[in-house]
Design a protein around this motif. Sequence first.
Motif, PDB file in Angstrom:
ATOM      1  N   PHE A 229       0.823  -1.246  -0.062  1.00 44.89           N
ATOM      2  CA  PHE A 229      -0.058  -0.035   0.116  1.00 44.89           C
ATOM      3  C   PHE A 229       0.938   1.341   0.029  1.00 44.89           C
ATOM      4  CE2 PHE A 229      -2.721  -3.051   2.205  1.00 44.89           C
ATOM      5  CZ  PHE A 229      -3.734  -2.924   1.561  1.00 44.89           C
ATOM      6  N   ILE A 230       0.893   2.089  -0.973  1.00 44.17           N
ATOM      7  CA  ILE A 230       1.858   3.416  -1.109  1.00 44.17           C
ATOM      8  C   ILE A 230       0.481   4.570  -0.927  1.00 44.17           C
ATOM      9  CG2 ILE A 230       3.115   4.739  -2.634  1.00 44.17           C
ATOM     10  CD1 ILE A 230       3.814   2.407  -4.045  1.00 44.17           C
ATOM     11  N   THR A 231       0.982   5.341   0.044  1.00 40.33           N
ATOM     12  CA  THR A 231      -0.049   6.387   0.680  1.00 40.33           C
ATOM     13  C   THR A 231       0.781   7.616   0.347  1.00 40.33           C
ATOM     14  OG1 THR A 231       0.738   6.462   2.847  1.00 40.33           O
ATOM     15  CG2 THR A 231      -1.165   5.113   2.396  1.00 40.33           C
ATOM     16  N   ALA A 232      -0.171   8.701  -0.208  1.00 35.00           N
ATOM     17  CA  ALA A 232       0.451   9.959  -0.820  1.00 35.00           C
ATOM     18  C   ALA A 232      -0.551  11.106  -0.284  1.00 35.00           C
ATOM     19  CB  ALA A 232       0.634  10.068  -2.326  1.00 35.00           C
ATOM     20  N   SER A 233       0.022  12.410  -0.288  1.00 39.81           N
ATOM     21  CA  SER A 233      -0.881  13.560   0.046  1.00 39.81           C
ATOM     22  C   SER A 233      -0.863  14.740  -0.864  1.00 39.81           C
ATOM     23  CB  SER A 233      -0.359  14.056   1.609  1.00 39.81           C
ATOM     24  OG  SER A 233      -1.043  15.145   1.917  1.00 39.81           O
ATOM     25  N   PHE A 234      -1.909  15.048  -1.186  1.00 37.66           N
ATOM     26  CA  PHE A 234      -2.139  16.347  -1.955  1.00 37.66           C
ATOM     27  C   PHE A 234      -1.956  17.492  -1.390  1.00 37.66           C
ATOM     28  CE2 PHE A 234      -4.543  13.668  -5.203  1.00 37.66           C
ATOM     29  CZ  PHE A 234      -3.600  13.565  -6.194  1.00 37.66           C
ATOM     30  N   GLY A 235      -2.787  17.646  -0.063  1.00 34.07           N
ATOM     31  CA  GLY A 235      -2.194  18.615   1.079  1.00 34.07           C
ATOM     32  C   GLY A 235      -0.728  18.751   1.276  1.00 34.07           C
ATOM     33  N   LYS A 236       0.109  17.949   1.546  1.00 33.53           N
ATOM     34  CA  LYS A 236       1.443  18.144   1.556  1.00 33.53           C
ATOM     35  C   LYS A 236       1.966  18.604   0.401  1.00 33.53           C
ATOM     36  CE  LYS A 236       1.572  16.200   5.722  1.00 33.53           C
ATOM     37  NZ  LYS A 236       2.060  17.180   7.068  1.00 33.53           N
ATOM     38  N   THR A 237       1.824  18.097  -0.642  1.00 29.45           N
ATOM     39  CA  THR A 237       2.251  18.522  -2.197  1.00 29.45           C
ATOM     40  C   THR A 237       1.866  19.946  -2.524  1.00 29.45           C
ATOM     41  OG1 THR A 237       2.086  16.156  -2.788  1.00 29.45           O
ATOM     42  CG2 THR A 237       2.551  17.827  -4.395  1.00 29.45           C
ATOM     43  N   PHE A 238       0.526  20.243  -2.389  1.00 31.47           N
ATOM     44  CA  PHE A 238       0.341  21.512  -2.804  1.00 31.47           C
ATOM     45  C   PHE A 238      -0.188  22.566  -1.926  1.00 31.47           C
ATOM     46  CE2 PHE A 238      -0.916  18.491  -6.545  1.00 31.47           C
ATOM     47  CZ  PHE A 238       0.148  18.959  -7.350  1.00 31.47           C
ATOM     48  N   HIS A 239       0.530  22.633  -0.523  1.00 33.46           N
ATOM     49  CA  HIS A 239       0.332  23.431   0.375  1.00 33.46           C
ATOM     50  C   HIS A 239      -1.094  23.765   0.826  1.00 33.46           C
ATOM     51  CE1 HIS A 239       3.846  24.116  -2.028  1.00 33.46           C
ATOM     52  NE2 HIS A 239       3.287  25.144  -2.895  1.00 33.46           N
ATOM     53  N   ASN A 240      -1.772  22.766   0.860  1.00 37.59           N
ATOM     54  CA  ASN A 240      -3.311  23.088   1.298  1.00 37.59           C
ATOM     55  C   ASN A 240      -3.745  21.638   2.412  1.00 37.59           C
ATOM     56  OD1 ASN A 240      -3.641  20.808  -0.823  1.00 37.59           O
ATOM     57  ND2 ASN A 240      -3.911  22.397  -2.162  1.00 37.59           N
ATOM     58  N   THR A 241      -2.842  21.551   3.472  1.00 38.27           N
ATOM     59  CA  THR A 241      -3.279  20.401   4.257  1.00 38.27           C
ATOM     60  C   THR A 241      -4.671  20.415   4.585  1.00 38.27           C
ATOM     61  OG1 THR A 241      -2.434  21.697   6.204  1.00 38.27           O
ATOM     62  CG2 THR A 241      -0.654  20.310   5.159  1.00 38.27           C
ATOM     63  N   GLY A 242      -5.282  21.457   4.864  1.00 37.52           N
ATOM     64  CA  GLY A 242      -6.664  21.613   5.393  1.00 37.52           C
ATOM     65  C   GLY A 242      -7.752  20.995   4.417  1.00 37.52           C
ATOM     66  N   TRP A 243      -7.290  20.563   3.144  1.00 35.44           N
ATOM     67  CA  TRP A 243      -8.283  20.112   2.187  1.00 35.44           C
ATOM     68  C   TRP A 243      -8.654  18.704   2.389  1.00 35.44           C
ATOM     69  CZ3 TRP A 243      -7.171  22.470  -3.263  1.00 35.44           C
ATOM     70  CH2 TRP A 243      -7.512  24.181  -3.194  1.00 35.44           C
ATOM     71  N   LYS A 244      -7.389  18.137   3.129  1.00 32.11           N
ATOM     72  CA  LYS A 244      -7.482  16.710   3.551  1.00 32.11           C
ATOM     73  C   LYS A 244      -7.711  15.670   2.301  1.00 32.11           C
ATOM     74  CE  LYS A 244      -6.941  15.070   7.020  1.00 32.11           C
ATOM     75  NZ  LYS A 244      -5.479  14.358   7.396  1.00 32.11           N
ATOM     76  N   VAL A 245      -6.985  15.722   1.447  1.00 29.84           N
ATOM     77  CA  VAL A 245      -7.160  14.817   0.028  1.00 29.84           C
ATOM     78  C   VAL A 245      -6.118  14.183  -0.261  1.00 29.84           C
ATOM     79  CG1 VAL A 245      -7.926  14.732  -2.271  1.00 29.84           C
ATOM     80  CG2 VAL A 245      -8.845  16.345  -0.888  1.00 29.84           C
TER      81      VAL A 245
END
Length: 385
Positions: A229-245
């Motif tokens: 299982f590989i997990t990733a975060s758009f929030g970390k990547t695109f400076h929007n941690t509050g979006w939680k995606v």
Amino acid sequence: MPTYKNSFQSKLPEIPTSIFSVMSALAQKEHALNLSQGFPDFESDKNLIELVNKAMVNGKNQYAPMPGVFSLREAIAAKMEYLYNVSYNPETEITITAGATQAIFTAIAATVKKDDEVLIFKPAYDCYEPTIQLFGGKVIPVQLNPEDFKIDWKLVKSLITEKTKMIIINTPHNPSGRILTKEDMLQLEAILKNTNIVLLSDEVYEHIIFDGEQHQTAALFPALAERAFITASFGKTFHNTGWKVGYCLAPKELMAEFRKVHQFNVFSVNHPTQIALAEYLKTASNYLELNNFYQQKRDLFLSLIKDSRFKFTPSKGTYFQLLNFKEITNERDCDFAVRLTKEHKIASIPISVFNKNNLDTKVLRFCFAKSNDTIKKAAEILCNI
């Protein structure tokens, strides 16, 4: 007869409030610069925000499909093909999640049963251990070398038993900023080959790696990819941690189990944001330029504190930097972190809370995902300690 209140038994009796919540609350109370919790103090790309707004205006405001919007899953598959030359089927092997933490929780929930053993490397991100315990698993902690945070693979191999169900890795590594090398991944691959052990690879900082190094995703190693299982975060990547995606990648059979849990603990994720991200990912520079963007911030921070009494090895990835304070005080790291927040108005994260047996190595973690003005103010404070 005991009252219900007195007879209720917690499933996580020894789990305290997250250190991130504690230090952020203290920073707010003390009006301190918050370099503790890992979130930027600058805005997301206005183009991405406009894409979300456009999706809302266009009516994408109801439930998204349970596995995620197909166009976003296609975009993720295309990114994996482009960056690593590996193929994931967007129909059966990619699921959009409510942040990486939910992806991690779901992967553990779908696979770990009572008395299963799970190896984690300490210092470890604080969501791994309680989730394992919640489902009856037993945590087998492996302490990383306190000086360079390297993994002793012989030790890892010796700790594997017939009860070992999962190994969790994190690269780039939070909190140390270390990255796993190709040699590390090959050694892990050799250990897991011909076993039924599941790998959970937390890769939320894959696009934040410095000094020309390359991200060694588990997807690149066949005997790892087939069980990962590989997990990733758009929030970390695109400076929007509050979006939680975020999202999870896994082979079809593992993903089928993942979705059985996902559909009942989240079901679906923010619809307009998914539509926007699908479009945003089509421009590769939106994620390829992040390494340089954050390296400039790391280099600025370290150049400004080079003459301070803190000692450091430059972070290789993530947007965190560890600072050693042995030459400043003999206080425990938790006590020093609190004192820094109250007396010097700068908040950090003590590392001992993530270590095996709360090992205190006199190290604090600082987040440099901040505006240059914030970084300069933080450096001025640190240089005066």
